[in-house]
Scaffold this motif. Structure first.
Motif, PDB file in Angstrom:
ATOM      1  N   ARG A  75      10.280   3.612 -10.499  1.00  0.00           N
ATOM      2  CA  ARG A  75      11.091   3.953  -9.812  1.00  0.00           C
ATOM      3  C   ARG A  75      10.000   3.295  -8.873  1.00  0.00           C
ATOM      4  O   ARG A  75      10.290   3.349  -7.182  1.00  0.00           O
ATOM      5  N   GLY A  76       8.831   3.854  -8.522  1.00  0.00           N
ATOM      6  CA  GLY A  76       7.896   3.161  -7.617  1.00  0.00           C
ATOM      7  C   GLY A  76       6.926   2.574  -7.664  1.00  0.00           C
ATOM      8  O   GLY A  76       7.701   1.383  -8.210  1.00  0.00           O
ATOM      9  N   THR A  77       6.054   2.311  -7.104  1.00  0.00           N
ATOM     10  CA  THR A  77       4.703   1.466  -7.328  1.00  0.00           C
ATOM     11  C   THR A  77       4.696   0.818  -9.139  1.00  0.00           C
ATOM     12  O   THR A  77       4.565   1.533  -9.264  1.00  0.00           O
ATOM     13  N   ALA A  78       4.044  -0.969  -9.140  1.00  0.00           N
ATOM     14  CA  ALA A  78       3.382  -0.794 -10.738  1.00  0.00           C
ATOM     15  C   ALA A  78       2.333  -0.569 -10.756  1.00  0.00           C
ATOM     16  O   ALA A  78       1.087  -0.730 -11.218  1.00  0.00           O
ATOM     17  N   PHE A  79       1.771  -0.216  -9.422  1.00  0.00           N
ATOM     18  CA  PHE A  79       0.145  -0.085  -9.352  1.00  0.00           C
ATOM     19  C   PHE A  79      -0.748   1.690 -10.622  1.00  0.00           C
ATOM     20  O   PHE A  79      -2.072   1.302 -10.622  1.00  0.00           O
ATOM     21  N   ASN A  80       0.372   2.215 -10.414  1.00  0.00           N
ATOM     22  CA  ASN A  80      -0.367   3.404 -11.265  1.00  0.00           C
ATOM     23  C   ASN A  80      -0.806   3.441 -12.367  1.00  0.00           C
ATOM     24  O   ASN A  80       0.659   3.370 -13.490  1.00  0.00           O
ATOM     25  N   GLN A  81      -1.197   2.799 -13.037  1.00  0.00           N
ATOM     26  CA  GLN A  81      -1.680   2.164 -14.750  1.00  0.00           C
ATOM     27  C   GLN A  81      -2.453   2.990 -15.149  1.00  0.00           C
ATOM     28  O   GLN A  81      -3.020   4.004 -16.744  1.00  0.00           O
ATOM     29  N   GLY A  82      -2.922   4.734 -14.501  1.00  0.00           N
ATOM     30  CA  GLY A  82      -3.330   5.732 -15.337  1.00  0.00           C
ATOM     31  C   GLY A  82      -4.685   5.353 -15.728  1.00  0.00           C
ATOM     32  O   GLY A  82      -5.390   6.321 -16.706  1.00  0.00           O
ATOM     33  N   VAL A  83      -5.264   4.138 -15.441  1.00  0.00           N
ATOM     34  CA  VAL A  83      -6.594   3.754 -15.748  1.00  0.00           C
ATOM     35  C   VAL A  83      -8.210   4.678 -15.423  1.00  0.00           C
ATOM     36  O   VAL A  83      -9.156   5.412 -16.354  1.00  0.00           O
ATOM     37  N   LEU A  84      -8.070   5.420 -14.119  1.00  0.00           N
ATOM     38  CA  LEU A  84      -9.183   6.414 -14.089  1.00  0.00           C
ATOM     39  C   LEU A  84      -8.681   7.889 -14.484  1.00  0.00           C
ATOM     40  O   LEU A  84      -9.407   8.341 -15.255  1.00  0.00           O
ATOM     41  N   LEU A  85      -7.602   7.776 -14.679  1.00  0.00           N
ATOM     42  CA  LEU A  85      -6.856   9.037 -14.996  1.00  0.00           C
ATOM     43  C   LEU A  85      -7.388   8.853 -16.642  1.00  0.00           C
ATOM     44  O   LEU A  85      -8.181  10.043 -17.121  1.00  0.00           O
ATOM     45  N   ARG A  86      -7.128   7.959 -17.604  1.00  0.00           N
ATOM     46  CA  ARG A  86      -7.593   7.821 -18.666  1.00  0.00           C
ATOM     47  C   ARG A  86      -8.971   7.747 -19.398  1.00  0.00           C
ATOM     48  O   ARG A  86      -9.535   8.254 -19.555  1.00  0.00           O
ATOM     49  N   HIS A  87      -9.729   7.473 -18.115  1.00  0.00           N
ATOM     50  CA  HIS A  87     -11.052   7.628 -18.231  1.00  0.00           C
ATOM     51  C   HIS A  87     -11.631   8.441 -18.075  1.00  0.00           C
ATOM     52  O   HIS A  87     -12.777   9.379 -18.642  1.00  0.00           O
ATOM     53  N   MET A  88     -10.787   9.529 -17.007  1.00  0.00           N
ATOM     54  CA  MET A  88     -11.487  11.228 -16.884  1.00  0.00           C
ATOM     55  C   MET A  88     -11.732  11.614 -17.948  1.00  0.00           C
ATOM     56  O   MET A  88     -12.531  12.763 -18.333  1.00  0.00           O
ATOM     57  N   ARG A 100       0.754  -1.277  -0.347  1.00  0.00           N
ATOM     58  CA  ARG A 100       0.362   0.269   0.047  1.00  0.00           C
ATOM     59  C   ARG A 100       1.301   1.197   0.147  1.00  0.00           C
ATOM     60  O   ARG A 100       1.782   1.044   0.632  1.00  0.00           O
ATOM     61  N   GLY A 101       0.267   2.323  -0.391  1.00  0.00           N
ATOM     62  CA  GLY A 101       0.668   3.989  -0.098  1.00  0.00           C
ATOM     63  C   GLY A 101       1.004   4.613  -1.622  1.00  0.00           C
ATOM     64  O   GLY A 101       2.283   5.690  -1.721  1.00  0.00           O
ATOM     65  N   GLY A 102       1.508   2.811  -2.622  1.00  0.00           N
ATOM     66  CA  GLY A 102       1.650   4.210  -4.118  1.00  0.00           C
ATOM     67  C   GLY A 102       3.709   4.507  -3.552  1.00  0.00           C
ATOM     68  O   GLY A 102       4.356   3.675  -2.922  1.00  0.00           O
ATOM     69  N   ASN A 103       3.344   5.846  -4.679  1.00  0.00           N
ATOM     70  CA  ASN A 103       5.149   6.182  -4.865  1.00  0.00           C
ATOM     71  C   ASN A 103       5.032   7.296  -3.784  1.00  0.00           C
ATOM     72  O   ASN A 103       6.303   6.918  -3.034  1.00  0.00           O
ATOM     73  N   SER A 104       4.161   7.269  -2.464  1.00  0.00           N
ATOM     74  CA  SER A 104       4.267   7.742  -1.203  1.00  0.00           C
ATOM     75  C   SER A 104       5.561   6.312  -0.368  1.00  0.00           C
ATOM     76  O   SER A 104       6.572   7.573   0.688  1.00  0.00           O
ATOM     77  N   ALA A 105       5.408   5.634  -0.068  1.00  0.00           N
ATOM     78  CA  ALA A 105       6.122   4.578   0.218  1.00  0.00           C
ATOM     79  C   ALA A 105       7.606   4.821  -0.008  1.00  0.00           C
ATOM     80  O   ALA A 105       8.646   4.417   1.182  1.00  0.00           O
ATOM     81  N   HIS A 106       8.054   5.449  -1.070  1.00  0.00           N
ATOM     82  CA  HIS A 106       9.134   5.579  -1.595  1.00  0.00           C
ATOM     83  C   HIS A 106       9.399   6.635  -1.743  1.00  0.00           C
ATOM     84  O   HIS A 106      10.978   7.066  -1.785  1.00  0.00           O
ATOM     85  N   THR A 107       9.327   7.977  -0.781  1.00  0.00           N
ATOM     86  CA  THR A 107       9.379   9.313   0.138  1.00  0.00           C
ATOM     87  C   THR A 107      10.276   9.663   1.487  1.00  0.00           C
ATOM     88  O   THR A 107      10.498   8.779   1.887  1.00  0.00           O
ATOM     89  N   ARG A 108      11.009  10.632   0.746  1.00  0.00           N
ATOM     90  CA  ARG A 108      11.564  10.656   2.635  1.00  0.00           C
ATOM     91  C   ARG A 108      11.632  11.897   2.867  1.00  0.00           C
ATOM     92  O   ARG A 108      11.747  12.243   4.086  1.00  0.00           O
ATOM     93  N   ASN A 109      11.024  13.250   2.467  1.00  0.00           N
ATOM     94  CA  ASN A 109      10.928  14.712   2.784  1.00  0.00           C
ATOM     95  C   ASN A 109      10.322  15.006   2.651  1.00  0.00           C
ATOM     96  O   ASN A 109       9.147  14.732   1.012  1.00  0.00           O
ATOM     97  N   LEU A 110       9.762  16.313   2.512  1.00  0.00           N
ATOM     98  CA  LEU A 110       8.270  17.006   2.228  1.00  0.00           C
ATOM     99  C   LEU A 110       9.203  18.792   2.557  1.00  0.00           C
ATOM    100  O   LEU A 110       9.846  18.943   3.144  1.00  0.00           O
ATOM    101  N   ARG A 111       9.227  19.341   1.132  1.00  0.00           N
ATOM    102  CA  ARG A 111       9.429  20.714   0.954  1.00  0.00           C
ATOM    103  C   ARG A 111       8.523  22.139   1.949  1.00  0.00           C
ATOM    104  O   ARG A 111       7.502  21.902   1.276  1.00  0.00           O
ATOM    105  N   CYS A 112       9.429  23.030   2.704  1.00  0.00           N
ATOM    106  CA  CYS A 112       9.180  23.827   3.616  1.00  0.00           C
ATOM    107  C   CYS A 112       9.052  25.152   2.927  1.00  0.00           C
ATOM    108  O   CYS A 112      10.313  25.492   3.684  1.00  0.00           O
ATOM    109  N   MET A 113       8.716  25.483   3.088  1.00  0.00           N
ATOM    110  CA  MET A 113       8.182  27.153   3.113  1.00  0.00           C
ATOM    111  C   MET A 113       8.513  27.227   4.920  1.00  0.00           C
ATOM    112  O   MET A 113       7.700  27.040   5.933  1.00  0.00           O
ATOM    113  N   HIS A 114       9.610  28.335   5.226  1.00  0.00           N
ATOM    114  CA  HIS A 114       9.856  28.802   6.650  1.00  0.00           C
ATOM    115  C   HIS A 114      10.661  29.676   6.616  1.00  0.00           C
ATOM    116  O   HIS A 114      11.612  30.418   6.109  1.00  0.00           O
TER     117      HIS A 114
END
Length: 475
Positions: free
Chosen positions: A211-224, A39-53
């Motif tokens: 680099r990431g998940t094999a589950f992002n096939q774009g089915v819903l994106l193309r459908h939309m 679970r988690g898609g590509n987010s499981a492979h991330t490591r940081n968040l760019r933050c304004m401060h």
């Protein structure tokens, strides 16, 4: 209705949407295409968040004001970004961490030798996998109904209003819906269609690694886009694309497959020729252009070459590269033309001008009289042993997506839907027309996931849509 708010997707943006909607008190159901252990898609492979401060904050050192963040984003996108939405993301990045902590996310202190990155990016303790797991635990505790192995292949939409989603033959109804199911980077046929055939008769996409998940096939994106004619934007060939180790697995190699020594040496293509300025800017600001650069080279392959002076100055690769005591021997191991390779290195060495080398700043070590030039960190390759690492284009996520506004609503013929919202990779192209800078994908997903979740709940409760970043206070 089966639920009040249906969230389609299982990564950072989807989870932020589900958590925000649930915090309002409405019922929430989340459909994740992957099994629980992936679970988690590509987010499981991330490591940081760019933050304004504007001043030092907990794990962030010094200051990273809005205008600098905006200029960094503007530079990498070449201006191909919606400034209003981009600045909204930037401002949202300054206030989201307290909310993230309340949902179990932990951040780590700056690491030694990485302070210049700690000025702009907050790193997750345990990486993206820990982030995803924390959000899922919180969602379960709050009563979000989660279904794994539940890909959605079509939606029912009438006059821009969401009615139902279909998953594995089952019709699921909801009063509002958030689309956060990712891009199409795992769909080899769509990548092939987008990139086409080049002038050399090659199909570049055939040599891409995901680099990431094999589950992002774009089915819903193309459908939309194709079936529902939702407003879309973006170039299907544009993506977060990194030069990664050619030995990386086809899917899910993640962050550790990146080769980080590019700025410390030279990069040559299959013909043993340099093709871009390796020292153009700091690596966190430039690493994401190199995948596309390699994709444009013959055979979609290149080689990062360093000598012993660079060892210890970068994160060592996971896979063992070529190592040799002479440049001729290294060329042989990499199957490069020896004469062409040694001449390329000779010309580069001769062009290096003396300076004060410092890889933590934009130093004055540069080349003169050579094309392409190397703007910074140009040291002759003259200290054996020499090392070479083969590079391939590594696709993280694609930028073709659905057009939206500061309410995160999906748009049809310019009109915002009253109950259908979008977040994450499915709309990142509004902010990222091209290029990338480290951590901004999580900034976009977090900002729009939270907005989408709040406004999906608002539509259920009969409240007006909120524009712009949401408060970090629990609703």
């Amino acid at each position: 209705m089966d639920t009040d708010v249906l969230v389609i997707g299982g990564g950072n943006a989807a989870l932020c949407a589900a958590l925000m909607a649930r915090e309002t008190g409405v019922r929430v159901m989340l459909l994740e295409a992957a099994p629980k252990n992936r679970r988690g898609g590509n987010s499981a492979h991330t490591r940081n968040l760019r933050c304004m401060h504007d001043a030092p904050q907990d794990v962030l050192v010094d200051a990273y004001p809005e205008e600098e963040f905006w200029q960094d984003l503007y530079k990498v996108t070449g201006g191909n970004t919606d400034e209003h939405l981009a600045r909204m993301v930037i401002r949202a990045s300054s206030t989201c961490r307290p909310w993230m902590r309340r949902h179990g996310v932990h951040f780590q202190p700056p690491l030694s030798g990485a302070l210049h990155v700690a000025r702009t990016n907050a790193f997750f303790m345990g990486g993206g996998k820990a982030l995803v797991n924390a959000y899922y635990r919180s969602a379960e505790q709050l009563g979000v109904e989660i279904h794994y192995e539940s890909p959605v292949d079509r939606l029912e939409i009438e006059n821009g209003v969401f009615q139902a989603a279909w998953s594995k033959g089952k019709r699921i109804t909801a009063k509002a819906c958030v689309l956060a199911a990712g891009g199409f980077e795992s769909n080899r046929e769509w990548l092939r269609e987008a990139w086409g055939q080049n002038e050399r008769g090659e199909w570049p996409a055939d040599n891409f690694i995901i680099r990431g998940t094999a589950f992002n096939q774009g089915v819903l994106l193309r459908h939309m886009i194709e079936d529902h004619r939702a407003d879309s934007l973006g170039d299907p060939t544009q993506a977060h694309m990194v030069a990664i180790d050619a030995h990386a697995p086809l899917y899910d190699g993640g962050i550790c497959t990146r080769i980080d020594c590019v700025s410390l040496g030279v990069v040559v293509n299959r013909d043993a020729q340099r093709f871009y300025d390796e020292g153009e800017d700091f690596w966190p600001k430039r690493y994401a252009i190199w995948g596309r650069l390699v994709a444009q080279q013959p055979g979609q392959i290149a080689y990062s070459i360093i000598d012993s002076k660079a060892v210890g100055r970068f994160m060592p690769p996971v896979f063992k590269g070529a190592k040799a005591d002479t440049l001729e021997e290294l060329a042989g191991q990499l199957q490069l033309d020896v004469t062409a390779f040694t001449e390329t290195v000779r010309r580069y060495n001769a062009a290096c001008r003396p300076g004060r080398f410092d890889h933590t700043v934009l130093d004055d070590c540069r080349t003169e009289g050579i094309t392409p030039e190397k703007s910074h960190w140009a040291l002759p390759l003259d200290k054996p042993p020499f090392y070479g690492y083969a590079l391939r284009p590594g696709v993280t996520f694609t930028y073709l997506g659905l057009r939206t506004d500061d309410t995160a609503a999906v748009r049809f013929n310019g009109e915002a839907s009253s109950n259908l919202y979008v977040a994450g990779e499915m709309m990142a192209g509004n902010v990222l027309g091209k290029g990338y800078t480290a951590g901004v994908g999580l900034s976009i997903g977090t900002a729009f996931g939270r907005i989408a979740g709040v406004n999906a709940a608002n539509s259920v409760l009969g409240h007006p849509a909120q524009r712009g970043p949401v408060s970090d206070k629990v609703r």
